[in-house]
Enzyme design. Structure first.
Site, short mmCIF file in Angstrom:
data_model
loop_
_atom_site.label_atom_id
_atom_site.label_comp_id
_atom_site.label_asym_id
_atom_site.label_seq_id
_atom_site.Cartn_x
_atom_site.Cartn_y
_atom_site.Cartn_z
N SER A 65 36.87 50.96 78.90
CA SER A 65 36.71 50.40 77.57
C SER A 65 35.43 50.84 76.87
CB SER A 65 36.75 48.86 77.62
OG SER A 65 35.54 48.35 78.12
N LYS B 24 29.78 45.16 77.71
CA LYS B 24 30.25 45.32 76.33
C LYS B 24 29.06 45.45 75.38
CE LYS B 24 34.75 45.00 76.80
NZ LYS B 24 34.70 45.31 78.23
#
Length: 250
Positions: free
Chosen positions: A171, A209
């Site tokens: 991701s 993230k």
């Protein structure tokens, strides 16, 4: 390593497929796992898909295929024995994900990360602990124990204390972070918007993230358009550190 609810959902889908060859509906999954909304099921299915346990077939309603099961259950898609339908709803939640189940949930303490101070007046290599794996995609179980150590040049470190994590997932590929990379994290509990951080969600799961602020909420943003941004209340997210460098083995 799957969370309890991810495993429960995978077993429930496999059970229903074994019984009738048709996967359950999202409403049936929601009820079986005692979740309040279908959005939690969407997140769990995405998590299982990203980690290679499920596959969604395009342009077909309720088309979910179980690719494999965890090794602890035999590793094969057919390894789970079907239980009577009445058993499908008797799950015992042990991981908090988006909300609390009806049964009391024992919460884990926030990860305690032993670190090595990144200052060496002689410029010698510094050893820092590798605290296991971090998901660049779907949150994995909170990091708790040191797995091994790595020795780095001080050039890879900033002032303060550091630890390293092995990346699993894709991701963050647009930020140059690939599956299998080793990320070096400066231990801190605050960060600026735009920083790539280790976020601990609900005291249970950790993920890598980019941090964004959205009013009073915190957005955990992926660097891959295939992944959605998660927006959470500030009380659900603890910053465990900020990315300062990356090590890649060829």
């Amino acid at each position: 390593m799957l969370t309890r609810k991810q495993l429960d959902l995978l077993q429930f889908i496999q059970q229903r497929m074994s019984e009738g060859g048709v996967p359950p509906s999202f409403d049936e999954m929601k009820d079986a796992l005692d979740l309040k909304s279908k959005s939690g099921i969407h997140r769990l299915i995405t998590a299982l898909e990203e980690r290679g346990f499920l596959r969604r077939l395009p342009n077909r309603a309720r088309a979910i295929e179980v690719i494999r099961m965890p090794e602890s259950l035999g590793g094969q898609a057919g390894a789970v024995k079907a239980s009577p339908p009445s058993e499908a709803r008797r799950f015992t939640p042990s991981i908090v994900e988006g909300g609390k189940g009806k049964a009391p949930v024992e919460r884990m303490p926030a990860a305690r990360l032993p670190t090595t101070r990144a200052t060496d007046g002689d410029g010698r290599a510094i050893t820092i602990p590798v605290m296991g794996r971090i998901a660049a995609g779907t949150p994995i179980s909170a990091i708790q124990e040191q797995s091994h150590s790595v020795t780095l040049s001080p050039d890879f470190l900033s002032g303060g204390e550091h630890y390293a994590l092995e990346v699993r997932g894709d991701s963050m590929v647009d930020a140059g972070i690939l599956d299998g990379d080793l990320v070096v994290i400066r231990k801190q509990d605050t960060a600026n918007t735009g920083d790539i951080i280790v976020a601990l969600i609900d005291d249970e799961e950790a993920t890598l993230k980019r941090l964004r602020r959205r009013g009073s909420s915190i957005a955990l943003e992926a660097a891959n358009p295939a992944y959605e941004t998660r927006v959470l209340g500030p009380d659900r997210v603890q910053i465990q550190g900020r990315l300062v460098s990356l090590v890649r083995r060829y």
